[in-house]
Design an enzyme around this catalytic site. Structure first.
Site, short mmCIF file in Angstrom:
data_model
loop_
_atom_site.label_atom_id
_atom_site.label_comp_id
_atom_site.label_asym_id
_atom_site.label_seq_id
_atom_site.Cartn_x
_atom_site.Cartn_y
_atom_site.Cartn_z
N GLU A 275 43.40 -30.96 12.31
CA GLU A 275 42.14 -30.22 12.18
C GLU A 275 41.03 -31.07 12.77
OE1 GLU A 275 40.87 -29.20 8.25
OE2 GLU A 275 42.80 -28.32 7.68
N GLU A 323 35.15 -17.86 7.86
CA GLU A 323 35.87 -17.29 6.71
C GLU A 323 34.92 -17.17 5.52
OE1 GLU A 323 39.92 -19.17 6.29
OE2 GLU A 323 39.22 -20.29 8.05
N LYS A 326 35.29 -18.77 1.74
CA LYS A 326 35.19 -20.20 1.49
C LYS A 326 33.86 -20.50 0.82
CE LYS A 326 38.48 -22.22 4.53
NZ LYS A 326 38.77 -23.43 5.32
N GLU A 331 31.12 -24.74 4.98
CA GLU A 331 32.54 -24.38 4.97
C GLU A 331 32.81 -23.01 5.59
OE1 GLU A 331 35.21 -26.21 4.18
OE2 GLU A 331 33.83 -27.89 3.93
#
Length: 351
Positions: A275, A323, A326, A331
């Site tokens: 990541e 997203e 999250k 985030e």
């Protein structure tokens, strides 16, 4: 260098029009086009959102953008079904929630492999990632779980699928200079066993590495050019090696930390950056422009390797989508694409 070679091959095909049979010429043209389009990085496909497109559409996006490998955090049946026969390699997670089960017995691991790997025979699995940034309270189960999954894959005739785990950047106590890289005391309690397993099975060590977080922790003490790959000259001199970006320094610090463990064969364990990325909003230095700069420079840089390891770094951009389930703030803002499948910013994924 590989990308340049692919581009040169495509541009010189025209010189062979009269010499090659038409079917062969067509095949070479298609191959050159595929090489030119191939992304130099993989991408992390998270699903913590209630508005994401169906997996079939996502696989289409991966192919359109040249991605040849994708990371899934758990064996999502819909995603795996869509990826079957696509030619895209898959890095799949056995999440922390199943760690104790996988460690408990060989039969539990065999059942997990049967249900989640063997059940998808048309998927090209690259790695099974047992645990992601495993909390210290669970690390005693990590290597036993890895051993059981490794044995189950081998028994199923899938020994080519490597078993590994993904560690947090927080396991590295010292980042600069890279040669001083060392693990935290907590990480030392389990990393020797992890590296010994990886060395024996010839699997890589996956690490979630974020220059963004190192930079934000050092606000006021580090120029943004260093994490964004835009420094015009060496920023950190470490013996004979000069570092112009924080990504290289962090990768080499991890190699140094692994070396300090003194595990036989540990020096041969390859680091994969499972990541990395930069957020577009929600935190200090988080902006669309900074995210585009970091990720575009990452794409073109990974072919060069690091000062101590001058060969291509296998890396995965986090993440495919913003997203919304999250934690609010930074985030939710790492995506290359919005859930409506539009790009968050322009970027070319091939080097």
């Amino acid at each position: 260098m590989a990308a340049q070679g692919a581009g040169a091959s495509a541009s010189t095909l025209s010189g062979f029009h009269m010499a090659l049979p038409l079917p062969l010429l067509l095949l070479l043209t298609i191959l050159a086009s595929m090489l030119a389009r191939a992304a130099s990085v993989g991408v992390c496909y998270g699903t913590s959102g209630d508005n994401l497109p169906p997996a079939s559409a996502v696989v289409g996006m991966l192919r359109e953008n040249g991605f040849t490998v994708v990371r899934l955090y758990w064996p999502d049946g819909e995603a795996l079904a869509a990826l079957g026969g696509s030619g895209i390699k898959v890095v799949v997670g056995a999440p922390n929630e199943v760690l104790t089960t996988l460690a408990s017995s060989a039969s539990a691991a065999a059942a997990w492999v049967r249900d989640n790997i063997q059940a998808h025979p048309t998927v090209s699995f690259r790695y099974v990632v047992v645990g992601n940034e495993v909390p210290v309270g669970q690390t005693q189960f990590l290597v036993p779980a890895m051993e059981n999954v490794h044995a189950a894959l081998a028994a199923a005739g899938l020994g080519h699928v490597k078993v590994t785990t993904a560690i947090s950047q927080g396991t590295i106590a010292v980042h600069l200079p890279p040669s001083a890289g060392v693990f935290t005391e907590e990480a030392l309690s389990f990393m020797s066993y992890v590296v010994a397993f990886l060395a024996r099975t010839r699997a890589p060590l996956l690490a979630n590495l974020y220059p963004y977080f190192v930079y934000t922790l050092a606000l006021g003490h580090m120029s943004m050019d260093f994490p964004l790959f835009t420094a015009p000259e060496t920023v950190v001199q470490d013996g004979e090696y000069g570092y112009q970006n924080l990504f290289d320094a962090t990768v080499d610090a991890l190699y140094a930390a692994v070396g300090r463990l003194g595990v036989p064969g540990g020096e041969r364990v390859r680091v994969v950056v499972s990541e990395t990325g930069w957020p577009t909003a929600g935190g200090a230095a988080a902006s669309v422009e900074n995210a585009r700069t970091y990720n575009q420079n990452l794409v073109t840089h990974v072919w060069k390797g690091t000062p101590r390891r001058p060969r291509r770094v296998e890396a995965y951009v986090f993440a495919m989508f913003n997203e919304d389930q999250k934690e609010a703030g930074v985030e939710q803002n790492w995506g290359l694409f919005y859930p409506n499948m539009e790009r968050v910013y322009p970027i070319t994924f091939g080097a």
